[in-house]
Enzyme design. Structure first.
Site, PDB file in Angstrom:
ATOM      1  N   SER A  74     -37.088 -24.136  19.982  1.00  0.00           N
ATOM      2  CA  SER A  74     -38.249 -25.539  20.459  1.00  0.00           C
ATOM      3  C   SER A  74     -39.395 -25.017  21.183  1.00  0.00           C
ATOM      4  O   SER A  74     -39.958 -26.523  21.507  1.00  0.00           O
ATOM      5  CB  SER A  74     -37.235 -26.226  21.685  1.00  0.00           C
ATOM      6  OG  SER A  74     -35.652 -26.458  21.148  1.00  0.00           O
ATOM      7  N   THR A  76     -40.680 -22.749  22.775  1.00  0.00           N
ATOM      8  CA  THR A  76     -40.447 -21.591  24.054  1.00  0.00           C
ATOM      9  C   THR A  76     -41.618 -20.569  24.364  1.00  0.00           C
ATOM     10  O   THR A  76     -42.121 -20.612  25.603  1.00  0.00           O
ATOM     11  CB  THR A  76     -38.991 -20.812  24.170  1.00  0.00           C
ATOM     12  OG1 THR A  76     -37.790 -21.068  23.631  1.00  0.00           O
ATOM     13  CG2 THR A  76     -38.971 -20.148  25.614  1.00  0.00           C
ATOM     14  N   THR A  77     -42.144 -19.941  23.146  1.00  0.00           N
ATOM     15  CA  THR A  77     -43.273 -18.825  23.707  1.00  0.00           C
ATOM     16  C   THR A  77     -44.642 -19.223  23.719  1.00  0.00           C
ATOM     17  O   THR A  77     -45.078 -19.263  24.739  1.00  0.00           O
ATOM     18  CB  THR A  77     -43.145 -18.036  22.399  1.00  0.00           C
ATOM     19  OG1 THR A  77     -42.031 -17.524  21.855  1.00  0.00           O
ATOM     20  CG2 THR A  77     -44.683 -16.975  22.540  1.00  0.00           C
ATOM     21  N   TRP A  78     -44.880 -20.847  23.209  1.00  0.00           N
ATOM     22  CA  TRP A  78     -45.508 -22.214  23.193  1.00  0.00           C
ATOM     23  C   TRP A  78     -45.902 -22.406  25.075  1.00  0.00           C
ATOM     24  O   TRP A  78     -47.054 -22.342  25.642  1.00  0.00           O
ATOM     25  CB  TRP A  78     -45.906 -22.720  22.636  1.00  0.00           C
ATOM     26  CG  TRP A  78     -47.308 -23.261  21.705  1.00  0.00           C
ATOM     27  CD1 TRP A  78     -48.341 -22.902  22.834  1.00  0.00           C
ATOM     28  CD2 TRP A  78     -47.365 -24.648  20.926  1.00  0.00           C
ATOM     29  NE1 TRP A  78     -49.170 -23.608  22.595  1.00  0.00           N
ATOM     30  CE2 TRP A  78     -48.828 -24.454  21.571  1.00  0.00           C
ATOM     31  CE3 TRP A  78     -46.756 -25.139  20.699  1.00  0.00           C
ATOM     32  CZ2 TRP A  78     -49.583 -25.680  20.723  1.00  0.00           C
ATOM     33  CZ3 TRP A  78     -47.459 -26.268  19.823  1.00  0.00           C
ATOM     34  CH2 TRP A  78     -48.582 -25.935  20.293  1.00  0.00           C
ATOM     35  N   HIS A 135     -32.338 -20.579  28.917  1.00  0.00           N
ATOM     36  CA  HIS A 135     -31.934 -21.182  27.711  1.00  0.00           C
ATOM     37  C   HIS A 135     -30.483 -21.754  27.824  1.00  0.00           C
ATOM     38  O   HIS A 135     -30.862 -22.631  27.368  1.00  0.00           O
ATOM     39  CB  HIS A 135     -31.517 -19.998  26.350  1.00  0.00           C
ATOM     40  CG  HIS A 135     -32.754 -20.063  25.623  1.00  0.00           C
ATOM     41  ND1 HIS A 135     -33.975 -20.858  25.319  1.00  0.00           N
ATOM     42  CD2 HIS A 135     -33.215 -18.554  24.871  1.00  0.00           C
ATOM     43  CE1 HIS A 135     -34.837 -20.240  24.293  1.00  0.00           C
ATOM     44  NE2 HIS A 135     -34.673 -19.003  24.500  1.00  0.00           N
ATOM     45  N   ARG A 157     -37.439 -30.174  20.775  1.00  0.00           N
ATOM     46  CA  ARG A 157     -37.865 -30.463  19.439  1.00  0.00           C
ATOM     47  C   ARG A 157     -36.766 -31.250  19.191  1.00  0.00           C
ATOM     48  O   ARG A 157     -35.658 -30.928  18.443  1.00  0.00           O
ATOM     49  CB  ARG A 157     -37.652 -28.851  18.891  1.00  0.00           C
ATOM     50  CG  ARG A 157     -39.141 -28.903  17.580  1.00  0.00           C
ATOM     51  CD  ARG A 157     -38.778 -27.485  16.954  1.00  0.00           C
ATOM     52  NE  ARG A 157     -40.500 -27.420  15.849  1.00  0.00           N
ATOM     53  CZ  ARG A 157     -39.952 -25.896  15.310  1.00  0.00           C
ATOM     54  NH1 ARG A 157     -39.843 -24.796  15.389  1.00  0.00           N
ATOM     55  NH2 ARG A 157     -41.287 -26.036  14.759  1.00  0.00           N
ATOM     56  N   TYR A 221     -41.912 -31.181  21.875  1.00  0.00           N
ATOM     57  CA  TYR A 221     -42.600 -30.079  21.065  1.00  0.00           C
ATOM     58  C   TYR A 221     -43.677 -30.774  20.441  1.00  0.00           C
ATOM     59  O   TYR A 221     -45.121 -30.133  20.083  1.00  0.00           O
ATOM     60  CB  TYR A 221     -42.048 -29.147  19.752  1.00  0.00           C
ATOM     61  CG  TYR A 221     -42.673 -28.523  19.094  1.00  0.00           C
ATOM     62  CD1 TYR A 221     -42.549 -27.283  19.932  1.00  0.00           C
ATOM     63  CD2 TYR A 221     -42.991 -28.793  17.978  1.00  0.00           C
ATOM     64  CE1 TYR A 221     -43.598 -25.767  18.785  1.00  0.00           C
ATOM     65  CE2 TYR A 221     -43.984 -28.175  16.719  1.00  0.00           C
ATOM     66  CZ  TYR A 221     -43.719 -26.591  17.648  1.00  0.00           C
ATOM     67  OH  TYR A 221     -44.554 -25.054  16.833  1.00  0.00           O
ATOM     68  N   GLY A 295     -44.142 -22.847  12.892  1.00  0.00           N
ATOM     69  CA  GLY A 295     -44.685 -23.992  14.144  1.00  0.00           C
ATOM     70  C   GLY A 295     -45.376 -25.261  13.386  1.00  0.00           C
ATOM     71  O   GLY A 295     -44.991 -26.642  14.155  1.00  0.00           O
TER      72      GLY A 295
END
Length: 327
Positions: A74, A76-78, A135, A157, A221, A295
């Site tokens: 959803s 996460t990294t961003w 998570h 997301r 997101y 993305g």
């Protein structure tokens, strides 16, 4: 006669050992890249169940903790990149920034996940304020998360896009035969996916954000995609480090947006194929580049049939009916 393993442990260690017999009796299902086990109405990767069982009792939230909570795939990294860059801007420059050499998943540790800096004993040694991630649904975190005063940022997301990303990701990290789109779709709609059902996950944090809006920020997101500058400014305020007038004049918020953009992160050496391998719990191995696919909002139309899309929409409408949460 074999000695009970708990007899060789001191009382504290013994109390922290998961009930292996209980774990063995829990429902388990194959299909995704690794088997999933149903624990407390949440499907977890089977090899991680015992680790996650300890989180609710042994993780000690602090008043000034910031927890980034997401359902997988959803953004996460961003979110980790944005939150870390915003909160650490007083001690990090863009020239020597940790994200230039380390993947965001390592910079912000996952609670209870060995190999990511999220081992519970290690988390106890980190200085405050801690920036952590999970998570896990709210029900598998300690109840004190809701009472001690720590802040939670939750990112979700649109479910169809999240599902497609989930399917692609699992087929990248799996070592066996890939799961078909149809089989993955059926399991996802049944609620059986890592950290699913997704609707329970979303609703727990959504309801918490309604009850504690000053301490729980609920993000989509799609909001970051459509107006990243607005999200960055709002996130900075929520984290207690709003941009100063001088920072605004210098364009720092815009710099953070560019530095943490999807394309910028994907092109860093630390996030390229061969630029490092992430390891979670000893069972999943993945190149850092697998955390960056497209993305794109609405990409589901390039993979799912119209009937699949309609079925998912009906499911979402039913599961979130009356909650005020819409997609």
């Amino acid at each position: 006669m074999a000695q009970d393993r708990s007899e060789s442990l001191n009382p504290l260690e013994a109390s922290r050992q998961p009930d292996e017999d209980l774990v063995a009796r829990l429902p388990t299902r194959e299909g995704w890249s690794t088997p999933l086990t149903l624990y407390d109405n949440c499907w977890l990767r089977s090899h991680m169940v015992s680790k996650f069982m300890l989180v609710r009792d042994d993780f000690k939230p602090r008043r000034d903790d910031i927890i980034l909570a997401t359902h997988p795939k959803s953004g996460t990294t961003w979110l980790k990149s944005l939150a870390f860059t915003i909160s650490s801007r007083s001690r990090c420059t863009f020239a020597d920034h940790p994200l230039l050499t380390s993947n965001p998943q390592r910079v912000v540790p996952f609670i209870g996940v060995p190999g990511t800096g999220g081992d519970l004993d290690h988390l106890d040694t980190l200085p405050s304020p801690r920036l952590l991630s999970t998570h896990l649904p709210l029900t598998l975190l300690p109840p004190t998360v809701s009472t001690v005063g720590c802040r939670v940022v939750y990112l979700c997301r649109e479910p169809k896009d999240a599902f497609v990303s989930r399917w692609h990701f699992d087929n990248k990290i799996g070592t066996g035969a890939p799961i078909s789109l149809e089989d993955a779709f059926d399991m996802f709609c049944q609620g059986c996916s890592p950290f699913g059902p997704f609707w329970d996950h979303h609703l727990q944090y959504w309801n918490e954000s309604l009850a504690r809006p000053q301490e729980v920020m609920f993000l989509r997101y799609e909001e970051i995609v459509s107006d990243p500058l607005k999200v960055v400014r709002n996130l900075a305020c929520f984290l207690g480090v709003p941009f100063t007038e001088e920072e605004e004049k210098s364009g720092l918020a815009e710099q953070i947006v560019r530095f943490c953009s999807f394309d910028s992160l994907r092109n860093l050496d630390a996030n390229k194929a061969g630029g490092g391998v992430e390891r979670a719990g000893g069972k999943i191995f993945l190149e850092a580049s697998s955390l960056f696919r497209k993305g794109k909002v609405g990409d589901w139309v390039n993979h799912m049939s119209k009937d699949m899309g309609e079925k998912m929409d009906l499911l979402v409408k039913d599961k979130f009916k009356g909650s005020g949460l819409e997609f």
